[in-house]
Scaffold this motif. Structure first.
Motif, PDB file in Angstrom:
ATOM      1  N   SER A  92      57.955  17.157  54.793  1.00  0.00           N
ATOM      2  CA  SER A  92      58.311  15.893  55.017  1.00  0.00           C
ATOM      3  C   SER A  92      59.899  15.597  54.671  1.00  0.00           C
ATOM      4  N   ALA A  93      60.477  14.761  55.315  1.00  0.00           N
ATOM      5  CA  ALA A  93      62.113  14.441  55.170  1.00  0.00           C
ATOM      6  C   ALA A  93      62.166  14.100  53.657  1.00  0.00           C
ATOM      7  N   ASP A  94      61.310  13.008  53.341  1.00  0.00           N
ATOM      8  CA  ASP A  94      61.312  12.637  51.999  1.00  0.00           C
ATOM      9  C   ASP A  94      61.007  13.590  50.539  1.00  0.00           C
ATOM     10  N   CYS A  95      60.396  14.759  51.160  1.00  0.00           N
ATOM     11  CA  CYS A  95      60.060  15.638  50.176  1.00  0.00           C
ATOM     12  C   CYS A  95      60.789  16.908  49.923  1.00  0.00           C
ATOM     13  N   LYS A  96      61.908  17.159  50.607  1.00  0.00           N
ATOM     14  CA  LYS A  96      62.661  18.123  50.778  1.00  0.00           C
ATOM     15  C   LYS A  96      63.131  18.596  49.378  1.00  0.00           C
ATOM     16  N   GLU A  97      63.785  17.411  48.632  1.00  0.00           N
ATOM     17  CA  GLU A  97      64.466  17.880  47.418  1.00  0.00           C
ATOM     18  C   GLU A  97      62.999  18.134  46.202  1.00  0.00           C
ATOM     19  N   PHE A  98      62.138  17.657  46.458  1.00  0.00           N
ATOM     20  CA  PHE A  98      60.818  17.926  45.655  1.00  0.00           C
ATOM     21  C   PHE A  98      60.336  19.241  45.880  1.00  0.00           C
ATOM     22  N   ALA A  99      60.448  19.849  47.148  1.00  0.00           N
ATOM     23  CA  ALA A  99      60.231  21.121  47.753  1.00  0.00           C
ATOM     24  C   ALA A  99      60.879  22.137  46.960  1.00  0.00           C
ATOM     25  N   GLY A 226      48.797  32.521  47.843  1.00  0.00           N
ATOM     26  CA  GLY A 226      49.225  31.193  47.981  1.00  0.00           C
ATOM     27  C   GLY A 226      48.100  29.987  47.461  1.00  0.00           C
ATOM     28  N   LYS A 227      48.422  28.777  47.529  1.00  0.00           N
ATOM     29  CA  LYS A 227      47.640  27.530  47.227  1.00  0.00           C
ATOM     30  C   LYS A 227      47.786  26.366  47.699  1.00  0.00           C
ATOM     31  N   LEU A 228      46.813  25.412  47.804  1.00  0.00           N
ATOM     32  CA  LEU A 228      47.169  24.192  48.375  1.00  0.00           C
ATOM     33  C   LEU A 228      46.902  23.312  46.993  1.00  0.00           C
ATOM     34  N   ILE A 229      47.909  22.441  46.869  1.00  0.00           N
ATOM     35  CA  ILE A 229      47.786  21.630  45.488  1.00  0.00           C
ATOM     36  C   ILE A 229      47.802  19.930  46.110  1.00  0.00           C
ATOM     37  N   PHE A 230      47.065  19.452  45.706  1.00  0.00           N
ATOM     38  CA  PHE A 230      46.844  17.994  46.103  1.00  0.00           C
ATOM     39  C   PHE A 230      47.332  17.083  45.083  1.00  0.00           C
ATOM     40  N   LEU A 231      48.240  16.444  45.441  1.00  0.00           N
ATOM     41  CA  LEU A 231      48.721  15.102  44.574  1.00  0.00           C
ATOM     42  C   LEU A 231      48.158  14.003  45.151  1.00  0.00           C
ATOM     43  N   PRO A 232      48.445  12.943  44.313  1.00  0.00           N
ATOM     44  CA  PRO A 232      47.706  11.535  44.872  1.00  0.00           C
ATOM     45  C   PRO A 232      48.531  11.320  45.958  1.00  0.00           C
ATOM     46  N   ASP A 233      49.900  11.650  46.038  1.00  0.00           N
ATOM     47  CA  ASP A 233      50.894  11.182  47.075  1.00  0.00           C
ATOM     48  C   ASP A 233      51.256  12.157  48.158  1.00  0.00           C
ATOM     49  N   GLY A 244      56.170  24.330  50.763  1.00  0.00           N
ATOM     50  CA  GLY A 244      56.044  23.156  51.910  1.00  0.00           C
ATOM     51  C   GLY A 244      55.544  21.876  51.011  1.00  0.00           C
ATOM     52  N   VAL A 245      55.991  20.782  51.363  1.00  0.00           N
ATOM     53  CA  VAL A 245      55.594  19.511  50.576  1.00  0.00           C
ATOM     54  C   VAL A 245      55.539  18.591  51.766  1.00  0.00           C
ATOM     55  N   VAL A 246      54.138  17.966  51.840  1.00  0.00           N
ATOM     56  CA  VAL A 246      53.777  16.998  52.978  1.00  0.00           C
ATOM     57  C   VAL A 246      53.430  15.659  52.330  1.00  0.00           C
ATOM     58  N   ASN A 247      54.033  14.668  52.747  1.00  0.00           N
ATOM     59  CA  ASN A 247      53.615  13.323  52.514  1.00  0.00           C
ATOM     60  C   ASN A 247      52.222  13.034  52.902  1.00  0.00           C
ATOM     61  N   ARG A 248      51.280  12.651  51.925  1.00  0.00           N
ATOM     62  CA  ARG A 248      49.935  12.227  52.416  1.00  0.00           C
ATOM     63  C   ARG A 248      49.944  11.320  53.491  1.00  0.00           C
ATOM     64  N   ARG A 249      50.859  10.454  53.886  1.00  0.00           N
ATOM     65  CA  ARG A 249      50.606   9.542  54.664  1.00  0.00           C
ATOM     66  C   ARG A 249      50.833  10.152  56.155  1.00  0.00           C
ATOM     67  N   GLU A 250      51.255  11.514  55.997  1.00  0.00           N
ATOM     68  CA  GLU A 250      51.707  12.163  57.524  1.00  0.00           C
ATOM     69  C   GLU A 250      50.382  13.449  57.661  1.00  0.00           C
ATOM     70  N   ILE A 251      49.344  13.153  56.909  1.00  0.00           N
ATOM     71  CA  ILE A 251      48.032  14.143  56.785  1.00  0.00           C
ATOM     72  C   ILE A 251      46.955  13.542  57.471  1.00  0.00           C
ATOM     73  N   LYS A 252      46.040  14.167  58.337  1.00  0.00           N
ATOM     74  CA  LYS A 252      44.893  13.869  58.814  1.00  0.00           C
ATOM     75  C   LYS A 252      44.087  14.922  58.400  1.00  0.00           C
ATOM     76  N   ILE A 253      42.904  14.465  57.697  1.00  0.00           N
ATOM     77  CA  ILE A 253      41.734  15.562  57.208  1.00  0.00           C
ATOM     78  C   ILE A 253      40.597  15.293  57.906  1.00  0.00           C
TER      79      ILE A 253
END
Length: 334
Positions: A92-99, A226-233, A244-253
């Motif tokens: 996500s655009a707002d997660c690039k620095e975090f990644a 690899g791994k998937l790490i679920f954070l609250p957000d 890769g880091v994806v904002n949870r608002r952009e995810i559909k499960i």
């Protein structure tokens, strides 16, 4: 027939470093005995009678392989054939620095591990400083270089704990896999799917990676490479050194049933709903054009689909559909 590149450097004292296309290995020995650690992590011991050409090789670290038929391969070979999951482009655009921060700490940790290999060659002066630098890097990354995560509010924390409990149900399944992203799954004429390659999920656990600092135990789905790490957000996806880091608002499960023609061992908790053939006609009869056309059980599995706005599509599959129903569904919040 492929090319083979191999080079060996002698360091003295019986120590030798071997460079090959598959990586770096090292060995130590004296006349009549040599121990080698290959680039694939195997340990090889060679006993010989000098001058005779007679030797005995003992090798450990091999992975056992069990085969139901000729289609079954080891999980390591499966992964090698699966297309690369380009997780960086889903960030996500707002997660690039975090990644980028996560990637930086992972690289420092790998560098520290490489430098610590200098402990093997401590008697060689040139290697004496390397493990000291490696220890300093380890201390920095794991004590002072961790990323501080924001604490969620009480409502968000309770929701996150409930989500984790739902995902942890997958540990009770006898079979749990990550399906290849594309090009491997096929649908037969009778509506069943057939997966030539499935990556086994190692475990689902609540463990916080070394590069995070938080009061929560984070949910991880651990995969080979690899791994998937679920954070609250956010959702952090690590695949073969990519982050890769994806904002949870952009995810559909989403969870859904899946009819799968299984050509491997059927897990004990799977529900068999019928039988089919590897090659089948539209009317459900076996296709006579194929000489090898085994009869296969059709299992009712559960699929968990994780999608993002940017096109990420990961599918987890579980042998017990009732356990999959415990996983919380989520739609786009944005």
């Amino acid at each position: 027939m492929g090319f083979r590149v191999r080079r060996s450097i002698k360091l003295g004292g019986g120590v030798r470093i071997n460079f090959s296309k598959s990586g770096i290995g090292y060995s130590w020995g004296v006349p009549g005995y040599r121990i080698t650690k290959t680039s694939r992590g195997k340990i090889r011991k060679t006993y010989s009678i000098p001058g005779t050409g007679i030797s005995y090789v003992e090798e450990s670290g091999r992975r056992s392989r069990k085969s139901v038929n000729s289609r079954v391969e080891s999980s390591e070979n499966m992964i090698a054939d699966i297309p690369m999951i380009e997780v960086e482009k889903y960030t996500s655009a707002d997660c690039k620095e975090f990644a980028r921060q996560i990637s930086k700490r992972m690289k420092l940790n790998r560098l520290a591990n490489i430098l610590l290999l200098g402990l093997i060659f401590l008697w060689i002066p040139a290697f004496f400083i390397l493990p000291f630098i490696g220890i300093c890097l380890k201390i920095y990354v794991r004590r002072f270089g961790r990323i501080q995560l924001d604490d969620p509010d009480e409502k968000q924390k309770k929701r996150y704990i409930r989500e984790c409990e739902g995902w942890l149900w997958l540990n009770r399944a006898k079979g749990c896999w990550l399906l290849p992203p594309s090009g491997v799954s096929s649908r037969a004429n009778d509506g069943t799917t057939h997966n030539d390659q499935k990556i086994p999920i190692r475990k689902v656990a609540r463990e916080t990676p070394f590069y995070f600092k938080t009061g929560l135990d984070l949910l991880q789905i651990q995969l080979p490479y690899g791994k998937l790490i679920f954070l609250p957000d956010r959702l952090v996806i690590i695949w073969r050194k990519q982050v890769g880091v994806v904002n949870r608002r952009e995810i559909k499960i989403r969870v859904s049933p899946a009819k799968v023609a299984e050509d491997r061992d059927v897990p004990d908790d799977a529900t068999i709903i019928g039988f089919t053939w590897l090659h089948v006609n539209k009317n459900g009869t076996p296709d006579k054009r194929y000489k090898r056309n085994p009869r296969l059980p059709v299992c009712l599995y559960g699929n968990i689909s994780i999608e993002s706005i940017k096109g990420m599509h990961l599918t987890l599959q579980c042998s017990n559909i009732d356990l999959v129903k415990q996983v919380p569904e989520q739609i786009y919040a944005g």
